[in-house]
Enzyme design. Structure first.
Site, mmCIF file in Angstrom:
data_model
loop_
_atom_site.group_PDB
_atom_site.id
_atom_site.type_symbol
_atom_site.label_atom_id
_atom_site.label_comp_id
_atom_site.label_asym_id
_atom_site.label_seq_id
_atom_site.Cartn_x
_atom_site.Cartn_y
_atom_site.Cartn_z
ATOM 1 N N HIS A 159 50.623 24.597 30.577
ATOM 2 C CA HIS A 159 51.254 25.219 29.408
ATOM 3 C C HIS A 159 50.414 24.878 28.189
ATOM 4 C CE1 HIS A 159 54.118 26.227 26.227
ATOM 5 N NE2 HIS A 159 53.734 25.099 25.664
ATOM 6 N N LYS A 183 51.477 21.185 34.760
ATOM 7 C CA LYS A 183 52.724 21.534 35.444
ATOM 8 C C LYS A 183 52.812 20.892 36.830
ATOM 9 C CE LYS A 183 53.342 25.876 32.879
ATOM 10 N NZ LYS A 183 53.653 27.336 33.000
ATOM 11 N N ASN A 199 51.380 28.153 37.394
ATOM 12 C CA ASN A 199 50.074 28.427 36.791
ATOM 13 C C ASN A 199 49.451 27.225 36.077
ATOM 14 O OD1 ASN A 199 51.780 28.446 34.661
ATOM 15 N ND2 ASN A 199 51.316 30.511 33.961
ATOM 16 N N TYR A 250 61.944 26.048 27.280
ATOM 17 C CA TYR A 250 61.681 27.462 27.576
ATOM 18 C C TYR A 250 62.801 28.387 27.099
ATOM 19 C CZ TYR A 250 57.401 26.587 30.249
ATOM 20 O OH TYR A 250 56.126 26.257 30.634
ATOM 21 N N GLU A 255 57.080 21.660 19.776
ATOM 22 C CA GLU A 255 56.954 21.214 21.166
ATOM 23 C C GLU A 255 56.504 19.750 21.234
ATOM 24 O OE1 GLU A 255 55.947 25.699 22.874
ATOM 25 O OE2 GLU A 255 54.383 24.179 22.961
HETATM 26 P P1 ADP Z 1 52.183 31.442 28.839
HETATM 27 O O1 ADP Z 1 52.502 30.176 29.613
HETATM 28 O O2 ADP Z 1 50.826 31.975 29.194
HETATM 29 O O3 ADP Z 1 52.390 31.284 27.354
HETATM 30 P P2 ADP Z 1 54.684 32.945 28.876
HETATM 31 O O4 ADP Z 1 55.051 32.213 27.632
HETATM 32 O O5 ADP Z 1 54.782 34.425 28.882
HETATM 33 O O6 ADP Z 1 53.198 32.563 29.357
HETATM 34 O O7 ADP Z 1 55.600 32.436 30.072
HETATM 35 C C1 ADP Z 1 55.937 31.076 30.189
HETATM 36 C C2 ADP Z 1 55.806 30.657 31.632
HETATM 37 O O8 ADP Z 1 56.777 31.370 32.416
HETATM 38 C C3 ADP Z 1 54.469 31.000 32.300
HETATM 39 O O9 ADP Z 1 53.439 30.081 32.028
HETATM 40 C C4 ADP Z 1 54.859 31.012 33.769
HETATM 41 O O10 ADP Z 1 54.970 29.680 34.287
HETATM 42 C C5 ADP Z 1 56.252 31.628 33.712
HETATM 43 N N1 ADP Z 1 56.186 33.089 33.911
HETATM 44 C C6 ADP Z 1 55.753 34.015 33.019
HETATM 45 N N2 ADP Z 1 55.812 35.267 33.534
HETATM 46 C C7 ADP Z 1 56.312 35.108 34.784
HETATM 47 C C8 ADP Z 1 56.628 36.032 35.832
HETATM 48 N N3 ADP Z 1 56.421 37.341 35.710
HETATM 49 N N4 ADP Z 1 57.128 35.519 37.001
HETATM 50 C C9 ADP Z 1 57.342 34.187 37.147
HETATM 51 N N5 ADP Z 1 57.067 33.269 36.191
HETATM 52 C C10 ADP Z 1 56.557 33.723 35.031
HETATM 53 MG MG MG Z 2 54.137 30.948 26.254
#
Ligand code: ADP
Ligand code: MG
Length: 140
Positions: free
Chosen positions: A117, A11, A114, A51, A128
């Site tokens: 992905h 990212k 974070n 997304y 994807e």
């Molecule tokens: P993952 O990436 O672990 O699969 P999710 O699919 O739940 O997690 O969420 C997609 C992305 O959305 C996350 O990697 C993060 O960048 C963002 N995200 C998820 N939850 C939050 C939150 N509470 N606040 C801000 N951004 C979030």
């Molecule tokens: Mg996810």
């Protein structure tokens, strides 16, 4: 267990901090092979489509704007049980909850920014990968 492929994104927080090589080292040390890799600037439309499942979530707008805030590295990773393996190597979505040694524990800045992905299923991995790679570029 069969060899499988998953989709990964380094990212914008990773590219901004020059962490492409550091994250790739963790991926490779985990036994995953980077079989496709391209550094791109995601368009707003690409990020929105990617997304789409999170469209109704309160963080959707913030997420799309973050993902388009700088270059990303899109990747195809291959290995035994690659989807689950990469989820394990990434760590929990929120770095505060991520296990020691995981990419998010080591590098992530926040639950939103974070670092990586990874696909959550083999079925989504296919979808994807197809959004960002031509079959001919990642032929076996
Ligand atoms: P993952 O990436 O672990 O699969 P999710 O699919 O739940 O997690 O969420 C997609 C992305 O959305 C996350 O990697 C993060 O960048 C963002 N995200 C998820 N939850 C939050 C939150 N509470 N606040 C801000 N951004 C979030
Ligand atoms: Mg996810």
């Amino acid at each position: 267990m069969a060899t499988e492929r998953t989709f990964s994104i380094l990212k914008p927080d990773a590219t901004r901090r020059n962490l492409t090589g550091a994250v790739n080292a963790v991926i490779e040390e985990a036994g995953l092979r980077i079989v496709g890799q391209r550094r791109i600037r995601m368009t707003k439309a690409q990020a929105e489509t990617f997304y789409e499942v999170h469209k109704e979530r309160p963080f959707y707008g913030e997420l799309v704007s973050f993902m388009t805030s700088g270059p990303v590295v899109v990747q195809v990773l291959e290995g035994e049980n690659a989807v689950a393996k990469y989820r394990e190597v990434m760590g929990a979505t929120n770095p505060a909850q991520a296990a020691e040694g995981t990419i998010r524990k080591r590098f992530a800045e926040s639950v939103g920014e974070n670092t990586v992905h990874g696909s959550d299923s083999a079925e989504n991995a296919k979808i994807e990968i197809a959004q960002f790679f031509q079959d001919s570029d990642i032929a076996r």
